[in-house]
Motif scaffolding. Structure first.
Motif, PDB file in Angstrom:
ATOM      1  N   ASP A 353      14.644   0.077  11.943  1.00  0.00           N
ATOM      2  CA  ASP A 353      15.339  -0.413  10.010  1.00  0.00           C
ATOM      3  C   ASP A 353      13.834  -0.910   9.603  1.00  0.00           C
ATOM      4  OD1 ASP A 353      17.857  -0.551  11.926  1.00  0.00           O
ATOM      5  OD2 ASP A 353      17.231  -2.621  12.227  1.00  0.00           O
ATOM      6  N   LEU A 354      12.960  -0.542   9.729  1.00  0.00           N
ATOM      7  CA  LEU A 354      12.025  -0.261   8.570  1.00  0.00           C
ATOM      8  C   LEU A 354      12.041   0.401   8.163  1.00  0.00           C
ATOM      9  CD1 LEU A 354      10.444  -2.368   7.224  1.00  0.00           C
ATOM     10  CD2 LEU A 354       8.822  -2.008   9.245  1.00  0.00           C
ATOM     11  N   LEU A 355      11.762   2.041   9.026  1.00  0.00           N
ATOM     12  CA  LEU A 355      11.287   3.440   8.418  1.00  0.00           C
ATOM     13  C   LEU A 355      12.465   3.673   7.030  1.00  0.00           C
ATOM     14  CD1 LEU A 355      10.043   4.469  11.720  1.00  0.00           C
ATOM     15  CD2 LEU A 355       8.931   4.804  10.111  1.00  0.00           C
ATOM     16  N   GLU A 356      13.959   3.280   8.564  1.00  0.00           N
ATOM     17  CA  GLU A 356      15.420   3.320   7.575  1.00  0.00           C
ATOM     18  C   GLU A 356      14.890   2.665   6.044  1.00  0.00           C
ATOM     19  OE1 GLU A 356      20.174   3.384   7.517  1.00  0.00           O
ATOM     20  OE2 GLU A 356      18.896   2.590   9.710  1.00  0.00           O
ATOM     21  N   GLY A 362       6.602   6.995   8.194  1.00  0.00           N
ATOM     22  CA  GLY A 362       5.981   5.680   9.290  1.00  0.00           C
ATOM     23  C   GLY A 362       5.428   5.093   8.235  1.00  0.00           C
ATOM     24  N   VAL A 363       5.176   3.270   8.570  1.00  0.00           N
ATOM     25  CA  VAL A 363       4.599   2.327   7.922  1.00  0.00           C
ATOM     26  C   VAL A 363       3.851   1.705   8.694  1.00  0.00           C
ATOM     27  CG1 VAL A 363       5.559   0.005   7.267  1.00  0.00           C
ATOM     28  CG2 VAL A 363       6.899   1.797   7.385  1.00  0.00           C
ATOM     29  N   ALA A 364       2.574   0.863   7.825  1.00  0.00           N
ATOM     30  CA  ALA A 364       1.641  -0.194   7.929  1.00  0.00           C
ATOM     31  C   ALA A 364       1.553  -0.811   7.370  1.00  0.00           C
ATOM     32  CB  ALA A 364       0.524   0.801   7.638  1.00  0.00           C
ATOM     33  N   ASP A 369      -6.083 -10.337   9.633  1.00  0.00           N
ATOM     34  CA  ASP A 369      -6.955 -10.196   9.883  1.00  0.00           C
ATOM     35  C   ASP A 369      -6.527  -8.566  11.009  1.00  0.00           C
ATOM     36  OD1 ASP A 369      -8.859 -10.744   9.608  1.00  0.00           O
ATOM     37  OD2 ASP A 369      -9.467 -12.144  11.234  1.00  0.00           O
ATOM     38  N   THR A 370      -4.866  -8.483  10.645  1.00  0.00           N
ATOM     39  CA  THR A 370      -4.138  -7.674  12.555  1.00  0.00           C
ATOM     40  C   THR A 370      -3.650  -6.224  10.761  1.00  0.00           C
ATOM     41  OG1 THR A 370      -2.347  -8.807  11.586  1.00  0.00           O
ATOM     42  CG2 THR A 370      -3.005  -9.714  12.971  1.00  0.00           C
ATOM     43  N   CYS A 371      -3.432  -5.233  11.704  1.00  0.00           N
ATOM     44  CA  CYS A 371      -2.432  -4.093  11.291  1.00  0.00           C
ATOM     45  C   CYS A 371      -1.643  -3.440  12.371  1.00  0.00           C
ATOM     46  CB  CYS A 371      -4.146  -3.244  10.896  1.00  0.00           C
ATOM     47  SG  CYS A 371      -3.165  -1.747  10.006  1.00  0.00           S
ATOM     48  N   HIS A 372      -0.840  -3.443  12.172  1.00  0.00           N
ATOM     49  CA  HIS A 372       0.410  -2.435  13.176  1.00  0.00           C
ATOM     50  C   HIS A 372       0.767  -1.568  12.471  1.00  0.00           C
ATOM     51  CE1 HIS A 372       0.473  -6.483  15.462  1.00  0.00           C
ATOM     52  NE2 HIS A 372       0.326  -7.279  14.108  1.00  0.00           N
ATOM     53  N   THR A 377       1.235   7.715  10.986  1.00  0.00           N
ATOM     54  CA  THR A 377       0.520   7.223  10.526  1.00  0.00           C
ATOM     55  C   THR A 377      -1.235   7.599   9.818  1.00  0.00           C
ATOM     56  OG1 THR A 377      -0.280   4.808  11.871  1.00  0.00           O
ATOM     57  CG2 THR A 377       2.156   4.860  10.237  1.00  0.00           C
ATOM     58  N   PRO A 378      -1.924   7.417   8.863  1.00  0.00           N
ATOM     59  CA  PRO A 378      -3.219   7.287   9.274  1.00  0.00           C
ATOM     60  C   PRO A 378      -3.511   6.412  10.643  1.00  0.00           C
ATOM     61  CG  PRO A 378      -2.241   6.746   7.531  1.00  0.00           C
ATOM     62  CD  PRO A 378      -1.579   6.464   7.460  1.00  0.00           C
TER      63      PRO A 378
END
Length: 387
Positions: A353-356, A362-364, A369-372, A377-378
């Motif tokens: 759903d987020l990508l759509e 890709g999504v970051a 301090d967190t990175c998902h 993605t890079p």
């Protein structure tokens, strides 16, 4: 500029060539610039002698009625109220010299521009006569065509049927001015150019603007010798006559050389406009000289306008569909975030759903301090550097 000069031209100068005031016409027709009240000839193309037996110098200052019969002059005067500034209009036709001439007119630079060109059935052999039914059938056909390339193929086929050209391309401009052939219809006289890309320099900026203003241009014989307009300056303005909307306008010698290099002896271009901007061209090529009468050109212009309306309709439908999809995706994402302990967990639980929603591969998601990372993605380090 002469045709010979075109062979060694610096293409960076093309954008500065004043193609709307060439000072000459293609000689398959004859041009008159008239003073409206008296119908006297202010300017005329030198080849007037080929049509009426009188030299240009002998025609200037005289009423055009002295070249035409009395009834033809009355018919021409009666048709003048139909004229507009930015649209060539077929005013009348008459028998002349064993053939028929179409009289096309428009207003420009304070004068009436009248152009006479052949409507000879011998010169236009192979062009269908029932143009109305072709256009009507095309309008019916496009209703069920789902994609722009398929629409392009259909309009290319119809334009080729109307004109008899060897090859018809549907050419779309990108934002940077480069072009791509999205559809074509052809015989074996020319190779396929389907999906070929062309640089922006192939159609310079001022040429694209002229295509936007005047939707149709025809070159029946690329080997023509231009016929000069005399006098050079329009007596009303003191400047060369603006031929932006002329059907006989002489074209750039650079373009003529371009056609010859392609093995093209006749060409026609019909503009495809979308909300007043130039979307692309329907570009026609023939291996031998070929005339296309005004009525057939007008039919092609109408086909192009129907084509552009269909493109716009599909673009609007796609936009509505995209908005619906975005709203649906957003509603789902909001529900996911409301159900989760924190919004990050809600988004991560439903990556599709987020990508759509983002319309991305890709999504970051970066939070403190967190990175998902989701999808393509890079690396985390590269994303942090961007963040």
């Amino acid at each position: 500029m002469s045709i010979g000069d075109a062979r060694n031209v610096d293409l960076s100068t093309c954008d500065r060539e004043p193609i709307h005031i060439p000072g000459s016409i293609q000689p398959h027709g004859v041009l008159f610039a008239l003073e409206e009240e008296t119908m006297s000839v202010l300017q005329v193309s030198e080849n007037v002698a080929d049509f009426f037996g009188s030299k240009a110098a002998d025609v200037l200052g005289r009423s055009i009625g002295e070249l035409l019969s009395g009834s033809r002059e009355r018919d021409l005067r009666a048709a003048l109220p139909k004229l507009v500034a930015a649209e060539p209009i077929l005013l009348m036709s008459f028998e002349h010299g064993g053939g028929e001439l179409n009289v096309v007119g428009h207003r420009s630079d304070g004068v009436i521009v009248v152009e006479l060109e052949p409507a000879d059935p011998i010169a236009t052999e192979g062009i269908p006569h029932d143009l109305h039914s072709i256009v009507a059938a095309f309008i019916a056909k496009v209703q069920g065509v789902p994609t722009v390339p398929e629409l392009g193929k259909l309009v290319a086929t119809e334009v080729r049927q109307v004109t008899g050209f060897d090859r018809v391309l549907v050419y779309r401009f990108d934002e940077d001015g480069t072009g791509i052939v999205v559809a074509e219809d052809r015989n074996e006289a020319f190779p396929s150019l389907q999906d070929h890309r062309f640089p922006a320099s192939d159609v310079p900026k001022q040429a694209r603007e002229l295509y936007r203003l005047n939707r149709l241009r025809i070159i029946p014989n690329a080997g023509y010798r231009p016929s000069t307009i005399v006098p050079t300056a329009n007596p009303v303005t003191g400047r060369p006559l603006d031929l932006s909307f002329s059907t006989l306008r002489s074209v750039s010698p650079i373009h003529v050389e371009y056609l010859k290099n392609m093995g093209t002896e006749a060409s026609m271009s019909v503009s495809v406009l979308l909300e007043g901007q130039l979307w692309g061209l329907i570009s026609c090529h023939h291996a031998t000289p070929r005339e296309v009468p005004f009525e057939a050109r007008a039919a092609c212009d109408l086909l192009a306008q129907v084509f552009s309306l269909q493109i716009a309709s599909r673009a609007r439908a796609a936009d509505v569909e995209r908005r619906v999809e975005l709203k649906s995706s957003l509603t789902r994402l909001l529900a996911h975030m409301a159900e989760a302990d924190d919004f990050t967990s809600g988004l991560l639980a439903y990556p599709g759903d987020l990508l759509e929603f983002a319309h991305a591969a890709g999504v970051a998601i970066v939070k403190e301090d967190t990175c998902h990372l989701i999808g393509r993605t890079p690396t985390v380090e590269e994303v942090r550097a961007l963040a």
